[in-house]
Design an enzyme around this catalytic site. Sequence first.
Site, PDB file in Angstrom:
ATOM      1  N   HIS A 130       0.843  -1.190   0.000  1.00 59.59           N
ATOM      2  CA  HIS A 130       0.000   0.000   0.000  1.00 59.59           C
ATOM      3  C   HIS A 130       0.884   1.248   0.000  1.00 59.59           C
ATOM      4  O   HIS A 130       1.731   1.418   0.870  1.00 59.59           O
ATOM      5  CB  HIS A 130      -0.888  -0.022   1.242  1.00 59.59           C
ATOM      6  CG  HIS A 130      -1.847   1.123   1.345  1.00 59.59           C
ATOM      7  ND1 HIS A 130      -2.908   1.268   0.492  1.00 59.59           N
ATOM      8  CD2 HIS A 130      -1.903   2.175   2.204  1.00 59.59           C
ATOM      9  CE1 HIS A 130      -3.598   2.352   0.821  1.00 59.59           C
ATOM     10  NE2 HIS A 130      -2.998   2.919   1.859  1.00 59.59           N
ATOM     11  N   ASP A 149      -8.152  -5.980  -5.128  1.00 59.39           N
ATOM     12  CA  ASP A 149      -7.205  -5.293  -5.999  1.00 59.39           C
ATOM     13  C   ASP A 149      -7.972  -4.448  -7.005  1.00 59.39           C
ATOM     14  O   ASP A 149      -8.694  -4.974  -7.847  1.00 59.39           O
ATOM     15  CB  ASP A 149      -6.329  -6.316  -6.738  1.00 59.39           C
ATOM     16  CG  ASP A 149      -5.194  -5.661  -7.511  1.00 59.39           C
ATOM     17  OD1 ASP A 149      -5.382  -4.526  -8.000  1.00 59.39           O
ATOM     18  OD2 ASP A 149      -4.126  -6.275  -7.637  1.00 59.39           O
ATOM     19  N   ASP A 201      -1.166   2.375  13.088  1.00 53.87           N
ATOM     20  CA  ASP A 201      -1.820   2.277  11.786  1.00 53.87           C
ATOM     21  C   ASP A 201      -2.830   1.146  11.821  1.00 53.87           C
ATOM     22  O   ASP A 201      -3.217   0.690  12.903  1.00 53.87           O
ATOM     23  CB  ASP A 201      -0.798   2.103  10.655  1.00 53.87           C
ATOM     24  CG  ASP A 201       0.101   0.882  10.825  1.00 53.87           C
ATOM     25  OD1 ASP A 201      -0.240  -0.002  11.645  1.00 53.87           O
ATOM     26  OD2 ASP A 201       1.130   0.798  10.135  1.00 53.87           O
TER      27      ASP A 201
END
Length: 448
Positions: A10, A245, A152
């Site tokens: 990412h 995706d 995160d």
Amino acid sequence: MNILGIHIGHDSSACLVRDGRILADVAEERFTRTKHYAGPPLFSVGYCLASHNLTMKDIDMVAVPTCGTLPPLNFLFDLKGSRQEKRSRMGRAEDAARRLLKQALPKPPVYIKNYPLPDSVPIVHVEHHLAHAASAYYTSGCMEKQLIVTMDGSGDGVCTVIWRGENGRIEPLQRFPNEASLGWFYSNVTEALGWWHGDGEGKTMGLAPYGDPNKARGVLDRFYPKFSGGQLVEPMQFQGPFAWDQGGALQWHFDDAYEIQALILKYGREHTAAEAQRVLEEQAKDLILPWLEKEKTRNLTCAGGVFLNVKLNQRIWESGRVDRHWIYPNAGDSGLAVGAALYAYHQATPSALVGTVESLNWGPEYSEKDIESLLKLRQLPYRRMDNVEEFVARQLAEDKIVAWFQGRMESGPRALGNRSILMSANRKENKDIINARVKFREAFRPFC
């Protein structure tokens, strides 16, 4: 010492660090034009080398921000034999399934450029959250004792880590598993609101001030981990993650979003967003502030995608418990390449001082000749001015919209003056004009 930092995943990115100084840093999305691109940063590596007239023979070390293996490095650096990164068990299973179904295995064609790495150059793996911590600590300019917090969604199996930074060293104090992920919680609300998990969290933050958390108070209690006194007191069993995706970028899904979506329909989008923001701020405060007291420091340094939430940062600052608050500006995963490279450098050079950053302008730049050639190619009218600032000021005074393009591209997700859209703030309706006509986004979205 030239260190090449590589992040694949990412917000894939690459950077060049020389003797602890960041010379180049860019996310691959700036070249592919696919937001949050997750493939190997081929163009970014090429830029980092070309920007300082280097080849791979000039690189002394490669640093990658994961403690796991990264098979895409095998192609990127033409690794062979014992140096090859191993495929995971899941990756091998995927290969077997493709063979069984007589489908093509993933392999790049010959015209895709790679960068053969000399055998003498080591590849150093740096844990995901350690790379986040290094990106913040080694740019903080502070050798004194400080609390480092990285937070995160998840990285290398953990979501949050508390660290001590002092005299150039980073020491882990406590790691929290994914069941403690405030990032996943906030992103699940974002997904339930209809926005991209891993991108739209800024929309949730921007929508929150339009709601009243008291009108949705407690409705999200089943969907987030709870902290008290700096410790996880109630873990959250998230229903996921699942990956999707989308044209080379990953979007995540958690089944919790279905239930949250139903609550949004009942309590309203603005009020649910406001409650999510309140929860994030309160839980992060209950985690971070006790650790500041325990460590007897008022210096706080942060990184990780959660700290892109500027309202959370403001809440921590306004607690009155922090005197020095440094958040690495490229706090998300695109900043991992820098963190891995800086950590590798300071491990190799323990006596090096903690550095600072004066600018984030580490991306590509374009000469006047480059710009003029492109304008001619597009058949756009143009003229060159000696006093462009005065001309732009007059345009802004007349409520015109100005696209400001100068110098090197900024690193990270914020437009800081080199690639910015400008308009006068004298008329409040100008915000709506930019959102509707230029950005093509929701009317509630704020501007800096």
